[in-house]
Motif scaffolding. Structure first.
Motif, PDB file in Angstrom:
ATOM      1  N   GLU A  84       0.847  -1.206   0.000  1.00  0.00           N
ATOM      2  CA  GLU A  84       0.000   0.000   0.000  1.00  0.00           C
ATOM      3  C   GLU A  84       0.878   1.250   0.000  1.00  0.00           C
ATOM      4  O   GLU A  84       0.594   2.222  -0.688  1.00  0.00           O
ATOM      5  CB  GLU A  84      -0.924   0.013   1.222  1.00  0.00           C
ATOM      6  N   LYS A  85       1.977   1.182   0.754  1.00  0.00           N
ATOM      7  CA  LYS A  85       2.894   2.323   0.844  1.00  0.00           C
ATOM      8  C   LYS A  85       3.490   2.662  -0.512  1.00  0.00           C
ATOM      9  O   LYS A  85       3.788   3.808  -0.813  1.00  0.00           O
ATOM     10  CB  LYS A  85       4.044   1.963   1.804  1.00  0.00           C
ATOM     11  N   LYS A  86       3.682   1.622  -1.335  1.00  0.00           N
ATOM     12  CA  LYS A  86       4.395   1.812  -2.610  1.00  0.00           C
ATOM     13  C   LYS A  86       3.478   2.153  -3.777  1.00  0.00           C
ATOM     14  O   LYS A  86       3.957   2.366  -4.897  1.00  0.00           O
ATOM     15  CB  LYS A  86       5.176   0.544  -2.939  1.00  0.00           C
ATOM     16  N   ARG A  87       2.176   2.185  -3.550  1.00  0.00           N
ATOM     17  CA  ARG A  87       1.228   2.329  -4.659  1.00  0.00           C
ATOM     18  C   ARG A  87       1.543   3.468  -5.620  1.00  0.00           C
ATOM     19  O   ARG A  87       1.366   3.339  -6.820  1.00  0.00           O
ATOM     20  CB  ARG A  87      -0.184   2.547  -4.109  1.00  0.00           C
ATOM     21  N   PHE A  88       1.978   4.601  -5.083  1.00  0.00           N
ATOM     22  CA  PHE A  88       2.198   5.782  -5.929  1.00  0.00           C
ATOM     23  C   PHE A  88       3.670   5.965  -6.311  1.00  0.00           C
ATOM     24  O   PHE A  88       4.025   6.972  -6.920  1.00  0.00           O
ATOM     25  CB  PHE A  88       1.709   7.047  -5.196  1.00  0.00           C
ATOM     26  N   THR A  89       4.527   5.028  -5.912  1.00  0.00           N
ATOM     27  CA  THR A  89       5.961   5.275  -6.127  1.00  0.00           C
ATOM     28  C   THR A  89       6.499   4.641  -7.408  1.00  0.00           C
ATOM     29  O   THR A  89       7.650   4.868  -7.759  1.00  0.00           O
ATOM     30  CB  THR A  89       6.790   4.756  -4.930  1.00  0.00           C
ATOM     31  N   LEU A 137      -6.448   4.604 -12.753  1.00  0.00           N
ATOM     32  CA  LEU A 137      -6.798   3.604 -11.746  1.00  0.00           C
ATOM     33  C   LEU A 137      -7.630   4.220 -10.623  1.00  0.00           C
ATOM     34  O   LEU A 137      -7.556   5.431 -10.374  1.00  0.00           O
ATOM     35  CB  LEU A 137      -5.529   2.988 -11.130  1.00  0.00           C
ATOM     36  N   THR A 138      -8.381   3.357  -9.964  1.00  0.00           N
ATOM     37  CA  THR A 138      -9.070   3.793  -8.741  1.00  0.00           C
ATOM     38  C   THR A 138      -8.527   2.952  -7.584  1.00  0.00           C
ATOM     39  O   THR A 138      -7.533   3.322  -6.990  1.00  0.00           O
ATOM     40  CB  THR A 138     -10.602   3.668  -8.873  1.00  0.00           C
ATOM     41  N   ALA A 160     -12.449  10.664  -9.205  1.00  0.00           N
ATOM     42  CA  ALA A 160     -12.745  10.047 -10.515  1.00  0.00           C
ATOM     43  C   ALA A 160     -11.645   9.077 -10.905  1.00  0.00           C
ATOM     44  O   ALA A 160     -11.881   8.119 -11.648  1.00  0.00           O
ATOM     45  CB  ALA A 160     -12.896  11.130 -11.573  1.00  0.00           C
ATOM     46  N   GLY A 161     -10.442   9.319 -10.433  1.00  0.00           N
ATOM     47  CA  GLY A 161      -9.361   8.399 -10.759  1.00  0.00           C
ATOM     48  C   GLY A 161      -8.006   8.960 -10.423  1.00  0.00           C
ATOM     49  O   GLY A 161      -7.843  10.179 -10.284  1.00  0.00           O
ATOM     50  N   PHE A 162      -7.064   8.045 -10.268  1.00  0.00           N
ATOM     51  CA  PHE A 162      -5.655   8.410 -10.125  1.00  0.00           C
ATOM     52  C   PHE A 162      -4.985   8.055 -11.451  1.00  0.00           C
ATOM     53  O   PHE A 162      -4.975   6.880 -11.835  1.00  0.00           O
ATOM     54  CB  PHE A 162      -4.991   7.607  -8.998  1.00  0.00           C
TER      55      PHE A 162
END
Ligand SMILES: Cc1cc2nc3c(=O)[nH]c(=O)nc-3n(C[C@H](O)[C@H](O)[C@H](O)COP(=O)(O)O)c2cc1C
Length: 187
Positions: A84-89, A137-138, A160-162
């Motif tokens: 979860e921590k890495k989702r945006f990395t 993605l959501t 709406a989304g990432f």
């Protein structure tokens, strides 16, 4: 640089885990956001806004996801929390498209929400046009009010989304597309 019709007929999503840097330059990011704001918008309501996650902001967002995930999944393993921590990395840039609707005498909420979808799609296409790949993605975080509040959304705003944006590490195959004979009729 691709011609518009080639871009539209070849665009495909790539998973963030398959993306690398560098991300868009500041000028390219401004172009992508400008295109995101250039969408049909009945009543000129501007029923969307954008949140940019770059650099350390991606880690701070991941810490929010991990904290909320751990609190709501008491049996979560350390590996799951770390994921979860890495989702945006994985991608160098993530743009959140926030849908912000308001009651309007002529424009139903549905139309305002569709406009946010158009905005997200424009961002995806603009990224591809500039030579990047993107993935809209959501995930659970997009619907979790505690996460959304921590990201700065007000209670009446929705995600709406990432849109994850980066460079493709390697070419990937396209997926099957719907056959027009299944979805097109003539009246
Ligand atoms: C609103 C919205 C949310 C989405 N959320 C996810 C998601 O959370 N996870 C996922 O794997 N794909 C999600 N997708 C699908 C991907 O964006 C993408 O369309 C899919 O991977 C197929 O790739 P393509 O864009 O090449 O057709 C979502 C699409 C939309 C429109």
């Amino acid at each position: 640089m691709l011609y518009a019709i080639d871009l539209l007929t070849t665009r495909r999503s790539i998973k963030p885990i398959e993306m690398s840097g560098p991300g868009p330059s500041p000028a390219e990011l401004e172009k992508i956001l400008t295109v995101g704001a250039r969408v049909p918008d009945h009543g000129k309501i501007v029923p969307w806004r954008f949140i940019v996650f770059e650099g350390d902001a991606r880690t701070r967002a991941g810490e929010i996801f991990a904290k909320v995930f751990r609190a709501k999944n008491v049996t979560a393993t350390p590996d799951q929390v770390e994921a979860e921590k890495k989702r945006f990395t994985h991608a160098p840039l993530v743009i959140a498209v926030v849908s912000r609707t308001s009651k309007h005498p002529k424009v139903p909420l549905w139309e305002q929400e569709l406009s946010a979808g158009a905005s997200a799609m424009n961002i995806v296409h603009a990224a591809h046009a500039l030579g990047y790949v993107a993935n809209w993605l959501t995930g659970w975080m997009a619907f979790d009010r505690d996460v959304l509040t921590a990201l700065g959304l007000s209670p009446d705003e929705k995600l709406a989304g990432f849109i994850h944006i980066g460079k493709a590490e390697r070419p990937t195959d396209d997926r099957p597309r719907p056959s027009l004979s299944d979805i097109v009729t003539r009246f």
